[in-house]
Scaffold this active site. Structure first.
Site, mmCIF file in Angstrom:
data_model
loop_
_atom_site.group_PDB
_atom_site.id
_atom_site.type_symbol
_atom_site.label_atom_id
_atom_site.label_comp_id
_atom_site.label_asym_id
_atom_site.label_seq_id
_atom_site.Cartn_x
_atom_site.Cartn_y
_atom_site.Cartn_z
ATOM 1 N N GLU A 40 6.553 -3.139 1.909
ATOM 2 C CA GLU A 40 6.809 -4.211 1.394
ATOM 3 C C GLU A 40 7.343 -3.362 -0.394
ATOM 4 O OE1 GLU A 40 6.688 -7.695 1.439
ATOM 5 O OE2 GLU A 40 4.715 -7.978 1.373
ATOM 6 N N GLU A 55 -0.429 -6.128 9.851
ATOM 7 C CA GLU A 55 -1.555 -7.093 8.971
ATOM 8 C C GLU A 55 -2.585 -8.030 9.766
ATOM 9 O OE1 GLU A 55 1.137 -5.839 5.322
ATOM 10 O OE2 GLU A 55 1.396 -6.006 7.839
#
Length: 245
Positions: free
Chosen positions: A111, A131
Protein backbone atom coordinates in the site's frame (compact mmCIF):
# COMPACT_ATOMS: atom_id res chain seq x y z
CA UNK A 1 12.16 5.45 22.22
CA UNK A 2 13.50 5.69 18.67
CA UNK A 3 11.46 7.36 15.95
CA UNK A 4 9.94 4.94 13.40
CA UNK A 5 10.60 7.27 10.46
CA UNK A 6 13.61 9.34 9.45
CA UNK A 7 12.86 12.64 7.68
CA UNK A 8 15.64 14.32 5.71
CA UNK A 9 15.51 17.25 3.31
CA UNK A 10 18.08 18.68 0.93
CA UNK A 11 17.51 21.17 -1.87
CA UNK A 12 13.83 20.35 -2.28
CA UNK A 13 14.24 16.58 -2.04
CA UNK A 14 12.60 14.98 0.99
CA UNK A 15 13.51 11.40 1.90
CA UNK A 16 11.33 9.41 4.29
CA UNK A 17 13.02 6.28 5.59
CA UNK A 18 11.04 3.59 7.37
CA UNK A 19 13.22 2.81 10.37
CA UNK A 20 11.88 -0.20 12.25
CA UNK A 21 14.28 -2.81 10.87
CA UNK A 22 14.02 -4.87 14.05
CA UNK A 23 10.30 -5.30 13.25
CA UNK A 24 10.89 -5.62 9.50
CA UNK A 25 9.48 -2.09 9.19
CA UNK A 26 5.98 -3.35 10.03
CA UNK A 27 3.40 -0.57 10.09
CA UNK A 28 2.33 0.26 13.62
CA UNK A 29 0.36 3.24 14.90
CA UNK A 30 3.46 5.36 15.43
CA UNK A 31 4.76 4.75 11.93
CA UNK A 32 1.35 5.43 10.35
CA UNK A 33 1.09 8.73 12.21
CA UNK A 34 4.70 9.61 11.36
CA UNK A 35 4.11 9.00 7.64
CA UNK A 36 1.04 11.23 7.59
CA UNK A 37 2.84 13.96 9.54
CA UNK A 38 5.90 13.75 7.29
CA UNK A 39 3.76 14.14 4.18
CA UNK A 40 2.14 17.21 5.69
CA UNK A 41 5.58 18.59 6.60
CA UNK A 42 6.92 18.00 3.07
CA UNK A 43 3.89 19.74 1.57
CA UNK A 44 4.21 22.72 3.90
CA UNK A 45 7.93 22.94 3.05
CA UNK A 46 7.02 22.98 -0.66
CA UNK A 47 9.32 20.06 -1.38
CA UNK A 48 9.71 19.23 -5.07
CA UNK A 49 10.06 15.46 -4.71
CA UNK A 50 9.51 12.86 -1.96
CA UNK A 51 11.35 9.53 -1.80
CA UNK A 52 10.17 6.73 0.50
CA UNK A 53 12.58 3.92 1.29
CA UNK A 54 13.46 1.64 4.19
CA UNK A 55 16.31 0.59 6.43
CA UNK A 56 17.02 -3.11 6.57
CA UNK A 57 16.44 -5.93 4.08
CA UNK A 58 12.60 -5.70 4.20
CA UNK A 59 10.76 -2.68 2.79
CA UNK A 60 7.71 -3.30 5.00
CA UNK A 61 6.38 -6.63 6.28
CA UNK A 62 2.81 -5.35 6.55
CA UNK A 63 0.79 -4.36 9.58
CA UNK A 64 2.39 -4.88 12.97
CA UNK A 65 0.25 -7.79 14.14
CA UNK A 66 1.96 -7.89 17.54
CA UNK A 67 0.56 -4.42 18.19
CA UNK A 68 -2.97 -5.72 17.61
CA UNK A 69 -2.74 -8.47 20.22
CA UNK A 70 -5.12 -7.55 23.01
CA UNK A 71 -6.85 -4.80 21.04
CA UNK A 72 -10.62 -4.77 20.99
CA UNK A 73 -12.58 -4.18 17.78
CA UNK A 74 -12.72 -0.42 18.23
CA UNK A 75 -8.98 -0.16 18.76
CA UNK A 76 -8.28 -2.27 15.68
CA UNK A 77 -10.71 -0.17 13.67
CA UNK A 78 -9.02 3.06 14.79
CA UNK A 79 -5.60 1.65 13.97
CA UNK A 80 -6.75 0.62 10.48
CA UNK A 81 -8.11 4.11 9.84
CA UNK A 82 -4.70 5.55 10.76
CA UNK A 83 -3.12 3.26 8.17
CA UNK A 84 -5.55 4.41 5.48
CA UNK A 85 -4.78 7.99 6.48
CA UNK A 86 -1.06 7.35 5.95
CA UNK A 87 -1.58 5.81 2.50
CA UNK A 88 -3.91 8.63 1.48
CA UNK A 89 -1.42 11.23 2.71
CA UNK A 90 1.24 9.73 0.46
CA UNK A 91 -1.10 9.45 -2.52
CA UNK A 92 -2.26 13.06 -2.17
CA UNK A 93 1.21 14.58 -2.06
CA UNK A 94 1.15 17.39 -4.65
CA UNK A 95 4.70 16.71 -5.77
CA UNK A 96 6.10 13.53 -7.43
CA UNK A 97 6.78 10.68 -5.03
CA UNK A 98 9.05 7.67 -5.51
CA UNK A 99 9.12 4.43 -3.54
CA UNK A 100 12.48 2.65 -3.47
CA UNK A 101 11.85 -1.03 -2.80
CA UNK A 102 14.89 -3.25 -2.21
CA UNK A 103 13.19 -6.16 -0.47
CA UNK A 104 9.82 -7.70 0.34
CA UNK A 105 6.76 -5.45 0.52
CA UNK A 106 3.80 -7.17 2.16
CA UNK A 107 0.29 -5.86 2.78
CA UNK A 108 0.75 -2.34 4.15
CA UNK A 109 4.15 -2.27 2.47
CA UNK A 110 2.49 -2.71 -0.91
CA UNK A 111 0.00 0.00 0.00
CA UNK A 112 2.78 2.44 0.90
CA UNK A 113 4.71 1.73 -2.30
CA UNK A 114 1.63 1.76 -4.53
CA UNK A 115 0.54 5.10 -3.08
CA UNK A 116 3.67 6.64 -4.56
CA UNK A 117 3.78 7.83 -8.18
CA UNK A 118 6.70 5.61 -9.14
CA UNK A 119 8.26 2.46 -7.74
CA UNK A 120 11.97 1.96 -8.30
CA UNK A 121 12.93 -1.61 -7.41
CA UNK A 122 15.89 -3.96 -7.32
CA UNK A 123 15.61 -7.69 -8.16
CA UNK A 124 15.33 -8.47 -4.43
CA UNK A 125 11.98 -6.67 -4.25
CA UNK A 126 8.73 -8.63 -4.08
CA UNK A 127 5.08 -7.77 -3.52
CA UNK A 128 2.44 -9.74 -1.61
CA UNK A 129 -1.07 -8.97 -0.32
CA UNK A 130 -2.23 -11.96 1.78
CA UNK A 131 -4.72 -10.09 4.01
CA UNK A 132 -7.72 -12.30 3.13
CA UNK A 133 -5.71 -15.41 3.92
CA UNK A 134 -5.05 -13.94 7.39
CA UNK A 135 -8.78 -13.45 7.97
CA UNK A 136 -8.87 -9.71 7.36
CA UNK A 137 -9.49 -7.26 4.51
CA UNK A 138 -7.05 -4.78 3.01
CA UNK A 139 -5.14 -3.69 -0.10
CA UNK A 140 -8.26 -4.14 -2.23
CA UNK A 141 -8.42 -0.73 -3.90
CA UNK A 142 -5.11 0.46 -5.35
CA UNK A 143 -3.81 -2.78 -6.83
CA UNK A 144 -6.86 -3.53 -9.01
CA UNK A 145 -6.50 -0.06 -10.53
CA UNK A 146 -2.82 -0.64 -11.23
CA UNK A 147 -2.68 -4.35 -12.06
CA UNK A 148 -6.24 -5.11 -13.11
CA UNK A 149 -8.72 -7.06 -11.04
CA UNK A 150 -7.70 -10.56 -12.17
CA UNK A 151 -4.10 -10.34 -11.01
CA UNK A 152 -5.10 -8.43 -7.87
CA UNK A 153 -7.57 -11.21 -6.99
CA UNK A 154 -4.93 -13.87 -7.65
CA UNK A 155 -2.62 -12.15 -5.18
CA UNK A 156 -5.39 -11.71 -2.61
CA UNK A 157 -6.96 -15.16 -2.89
CA UNK A 158 -3.79 -17.25 -3.16
CA UNK A 159 -1.06 -15.20 -1.54
CA UNK A 160 0.78 -15.09 -4.85
CA UNK A 161 4.04 -13.20 -4.60
CA UNK A 162 4.94 -10.92 -7.48
CA UNK A 163 8.66 -10.90 -8.14
CA UNK A 164 10.27 -7.64 -9.10
CA UNK A 165 10.34 -8.78 -12.72
CA UNK A 166 6.65 -9.71 -12.67
CA UNK A 167 5.77 -6.42 -10.99
CA UNK A 168 7.65 -4.56 -13.71
CA UNK A 169 5.82 -6.45 -16.45
CA UNK A 170 2.47 -5.85 -14.74
CA UNK A 171 3.03 -2.10 -14.42
CA UNK A 172 3.41 -1.87 -10.65
CA UNK A 173 7.15 -1.18 -10.80
CA UNK A 174 8.28 1.66 -13.07
CA UNK A 175 11.97 0.77 -13.21
CA UNK A 176 13.92 -2.32 -12.22
CA UNK A 177 17.61 -1.69 -11.62
CA UNK A 178 20.61 -3.62 -10.37
CA UNK A 179 21.57 -2.89 -6.75
CA UNK A 180 24.86 -1.30 -7.76
CA UNK A 181 23.02 1.08 -10.11
CA UNK A 182 20.22 2.00 -7.72
CA UNK A 183 21.61 5.17 -6.17
CA UNK A 184 22.81 6.60 -9.49
CA UNK A 185 19.45 5.85 -11.10
CA UNK A 186 17.55 7.41 -8.22
CA UNK A 187 19.81 10.47 -8.30
CA UNK A 188 19.26 10.90 -12.04
CA UNK A 189 15.47 10.66 -11.69
CA UNK A 190 15.27 13.07 -8.77
CA UNK A 191 17.68 15.52 -10.43
CA UNK A 192 15.38 15.73 -13.45
CA UNK A 193 12.34 16.28 -11.23
CA UNK A 194 14.08 18.91 -9.11
CA UNK A 195 15.03 20.91 -12.22
CA UNK A 196 11.52 20.87 -13.67
CA UNK A 197 8.90 23.57 -12.93
CA UNK A 198 7.23 22.44 -9.71
CA UNK A 199 3.78 23.77 -10.57
CA UNK A 200 3.77 22.01 -13.94
CA UNK A 201 4.64 18.67 -12.34
CA UNK A 202 1.94 19.16 -9.72
CA UNK A 203 -0.62 19.99 -12.41
CA UNK A 204 0.40 17.00 -14.53
CA UNK A 205 0.10 14.72 -11.51
CA UNK A 206 -3.33 16.11 -10.69
CA UNK A 207 -4.53 15.68 -14.28
CA UNK A 208 -3.42 12.04 -14.44
CA UNK A 209 -4.80 11.09 -11.04
CA UNK A 210 -8.13 12.89 -11.39
CA UNK A 211 -8.47 12.05 -15.07
CA UNK A 212 -8.39 8.33 -14.41
CA UNK A 213 -11.39 8.72 -12.09
CA UNK A 214 -13.47 10.55 -14.72
CA UNK A 215 -14.90 9.86 -18.15
CA UNK A 216 -12.91 11.15 -21.16
CA UNK A 217 -14.81 14.44 -21.33
CA UNK A 218 -14.37 15.09 -17.63
CA UNK A 219 -10.68 14.20 -17.87
CA UNK A 220 -10.23 16.66 -20.75
CA UNK A 221 -11.93 19.36 -18.70
CA UNK A 222 -9.47 18.66 -15.90
CA UNK A 223 -6.55 19.18 -18.27
CA UNK A 224 -8.03 22.36 -19.73
CA UNK A 225 -8.40 23.80 -16.24
CA UNK A 226 -4.81 22.79 -15.47
CA UNK A 227 -3.65 24.58 -18.62
CA UNK A 228 -5.32 27.74 -17.35
CA UNK A 229 -3.52 27.33 -14.02
CA UNK A 230 -0.26 26.80 -15.89
CA UNK A 231 -0.74 29.97 -17.92
CA UNK A 232 -1.43 31.92 -14.75
CA UNK A 233 1.69 30.56 -13.05
CA UNK A 234 3.80 31.65 -16.06
CA UNK A 235 6.61 29.18 -15.31
CA UNK A 236 6.29 28.01 -18.88
CA UNK A 237 7.65 31.32 -20.18
CA UNK A 238 11.08 30.86 -18.62
CA UNK A 239 11.13 27.22 -19.73
CA UNK A 240 10.27 28.15 -23.32
CA UNK A 241 12.80 30.98 -23.39
CA UNK A 242 15.62 28.55 -22.62
CA UNK A 243 14.40 25.83 -24.99
CA UNK A 244 17.08 24.73 -27.44
CA UNK A 245 19.87 26.69 -25.77
Amino acid sequence: MTEPLIYTEADGLVTLTLDRPQARNALNLALAEALAAACRRATEAQAKCVVIRANGPVFCAGADLKERQGMDDNAVRARRVKGFWAYESIERLPMPSIAVVEGPAVGSGVEIAAACDLILATPAASFKTPEALWGTVGATQRLPRILGKRLAKDMMFTGRVLTAEEALAAGLVARLVAPDALEDTLAAITATILKAPASALALAKRCIDEGLERDPRGALATELLAIEDSLAAAEWRSAMSSFGR
